[in-house]
Design a protein around this motif. Structure first.
Motif, PDB file in Angstrom:
ATOM      1  N   CYS A 135      42.902  28.648  30.844  1.00 29.65           N
ATOM      2  CA  CYS A 135      43.104  30.011  31.350  1.00 29.65           C
ATOM      3  C   CYS A 135      41.867  30.871  31.127  1.00 29.65           C
ATOM      4  O   CYS A 135      41.540  31.739  31.953  1.00 29.65           O
ATOM      5  CB  CYS A 135      44.324  30.649  30.681  1.00 29.65           C
ATOM      6  N   TRP A 136      41.171  30.652  30.023  1.00 32.50           N
ATOM      7  CA  TRP A 136      39.966  31.430  29.729  1.00 32.50           C
ATOM      8  C   TRP A 136      38.857  31.066  30.700  1.00 32.50           C
ATOM      9  O   TRP A 136      38.107  31.922  31.168  1.00 32.50           O
ATOM     10  CB  TRP A 136      39.524  31.191  28.289  1.00 32.50           C
ATOM     11  N   GLN A 137      38.761  29.793  31.001  1.00 29.14           N
ATOM     12  CA  GLN A 137      37.753  29.357  31.954  1.00 29.14           C
ATOM     13  C   GLN A 137      38.008  29.975  33.337  1.00 29.14           C
ATOM     14  O   GLN A 137      37.072  30.251  34.096  1.00 29.14           O
ATOM     15  CB  GLN A 137      37.749  27.826  32.073  1.00 29.14           C
ATOM     16  N   GLU A 138      39.261  30.225  33.639  1.00 31.11           N
ATOM     17  CA  GLU A 138      39.624  30.713  34.970  1.00 31.11           C
ATOM     18  C   GLU A 138      39.589  32.237  35.081  1.00 31.11           C
ATOM     19  O   GLU A 138      39.450  32.768  36.178  1.00 31.11           O
ATOM     20  CB  GLU A 138      41.026  30.217  35.336  1.00 31.11           C
ATOM     21  N   GLY A 139      39.737  32.950  33.947  1.00 32.38           N
ATOM     22  CA  GLY A 139      39.802  34.411  34.082  1.00 32.38           C
ATOM     23  C   GLY A 139      39.734  35.198  32.805  1.00 32.38           C
ATOM     24  O   GLY A 139      40.051  36.394  32.801  1.00 32.38           O
ATOM     25  N   GLY A 140      39.337  34.557  31.688  1.00 35.50           N
ATOM     26  CA  GLY A 140      39.149  35.285  30.451  1.00 35.50           C
ATOM     27  C   GLY A 140      40.458  35.720  29.790  1.00 35.50           C
ATOM     28  O   GLY A 140      41.541  35.206  30.080  1.00 35.50           O
ATOM     29  N   ARG A 141      40.352  36.694  28.904  1.00 38.61           N
ATOM     30  CA  ARG A 141      41.463  37.101  28.051  1.00 38.61           C
ATOM     31  C   ARG A 141      42.656  37.615  28.850  1.00 38.61           C
ATOM     32  O   ARG A 141      43.812  37.262  28.566  1.00 38.61           O
ATOM     33  CB  ARG A 141      40.980  38.172  27.066  1.00 38.61           C
ATOM     34  N   ARG A 142      42.410  38.436  29.846  1.00 42.78           N
ATOM     35  CA  ARG A 142      43.513  39.008  30.619  1.00 42.78           C
ATOM     36  C   ARG A 142      44.304  37.911  31.317  1.00 42.78           C
ATOM     37  O   ARG A 142      45.547  37.951  31.350  1.00 42.78           O
ATOM     38  CB  ARG A 142      42.970  40.023  31.625  1.00 42.78           C
ATOM     39  N   HIS A 143      43.608  36.942  31.868  1.00 41.37           N
ATOM     40  CA  HIS A 143      44.300  35.853  32.555  1.00 41.37           C
ATOM     41  C   HIS A 143      45.098  35.014  31.565  1.00 41.37           C
ATOM     42  O   HIS A 143      46.230  34.580  31.871  1.00 41.37           O
ATOM     43  CB  HIS A 143      43.292  34.980  33.295  1.00 41.37           C
TER      44      HIS A 143
END
Length: 281
Positions: free
Chosen positions: A78-86
């Motif tokens: 999830c972090w690779q795809e969009g960071g903390r918010r994702h």
């Protein structure tokens, strides 16, 4: 006090529980030992605190993640795809880790902001800043934050817990440092009491506090973190002995090793978990 025996569902709820059920009778900040209350903020004069740059932020109490959200999330998809918010919106394990009360401590806001996701270590550069009589130091030149002596064992035991529970990686160099810190700063009465209060809320606590568990015997979590397919398990070709810039990296794999194993945060300026983006995108 109310017994919940259930982990908080979000970082926001964790902060409320930490204030009302864990730190309700405590009045000293984690790093600096400043007197505080949650409404009035820290009494900076009580601990001889010298503001570095942000007086407004220094006037309030913030909840510090001892293990930064960046360290929790950077190895997850999830972090690779969009960071903390994702990660917050899509990954329940990340949400649980971000809200884990064992990892939350009250801090002077400026110190929390300065520490950010800097790795723990010894601040050695001539530009390292000490907050007056508060002996915590921030070293932006070396990307290091040095906690005071009386909290170093607490830091180590928290990292070991987060490693075992959520798969947070600890480099060999940091493991050696944390082992030394834990010996220098053994578990004290408040650390035990805090752990008991958190156990009553979450249903479990930190065994490195309650059981004196051997940190060299890692207990693997039941739920493994999602690894990045770009990180090689064979890191023997790389070394942390020399700090490198992106221009000195021979490959994306080497850049990832220096970011994730050596803690070289300068390689990830936008804090999205991807180092040297011209090479790794």
């Amino acid at each position: 006090m109310t017994t919940y025996a259930a982990a908080p569902s979000s970082f926001s709820s964790a902060k409320r529980l930490a204030e009302s059920e864990v730190y309700y009778d405590q009045d000293e900040t984690f790093y600096c030992g400043c007197d505080f209350d949650f409404e009035g903020g820290p009494d900076l004069a009580s601990c001889g605190y010298d503001v570095r740059k942000q007086p407004l932020r220094a006037s309030r109490i913030e909840w510090e993640h001892v293990v930064p959200a960046y360290d929790i999330g950077r190895q997850r998809q999830c972090w690779q795809e969009g960071g903390r918010r994702h990660c917050r919106s899509s990954d329940p394990i990340f949400r649980q880790a971000e809200a884990d009360l064992i990892n939350l401590v009250p801090s002077v806001g400026e110190v929390n902001g300065d520490r950010s996701n800097l790795r723990y270590g010894m601040a050695t550069s001539s530009s390292a800043y000490q907050y007056g009589q508060c002996t915590a130091k921030v070293d932006f030149e070396e990307d290091v934050f040095q906690p005071p002596t009386n909290q170093r064992g607490d830091v180590a035991r928290t990292y070991w817990y987060m490693r075992d529970e959520y798969g947070v990686r600890i480099s060999r160099q940091q493991q050696q440092l944390f082992t030394a810190w834990a010996k220098q700063d053994p578990v004290d009465a408040w650390e035990k009491e805090r752990n008991q209060r958190i156990t009553a809320i979450q249903g479990s606590g930190n065994p490195y506090v309650s059981e004196n568990r051997d940190p060299s015997r890692q207990v693997m979590p039941d739920r493994q973190p999602t690894p990045s397919s770009l990180i090689s398990r064979d890191s023997t070709a790389f070394s942390c002995s020399t700090r490198k810039t992106c221009g000195a990296m021979a490959s994306c794999e080497e850049a990832r090793f220096h970011l994730e194993q050596c803690g070289n945060g300068r390689l990830d300026r936008d804090k999205d978990g991807v180092p040297c983006e011209a090479m790794c995108r």
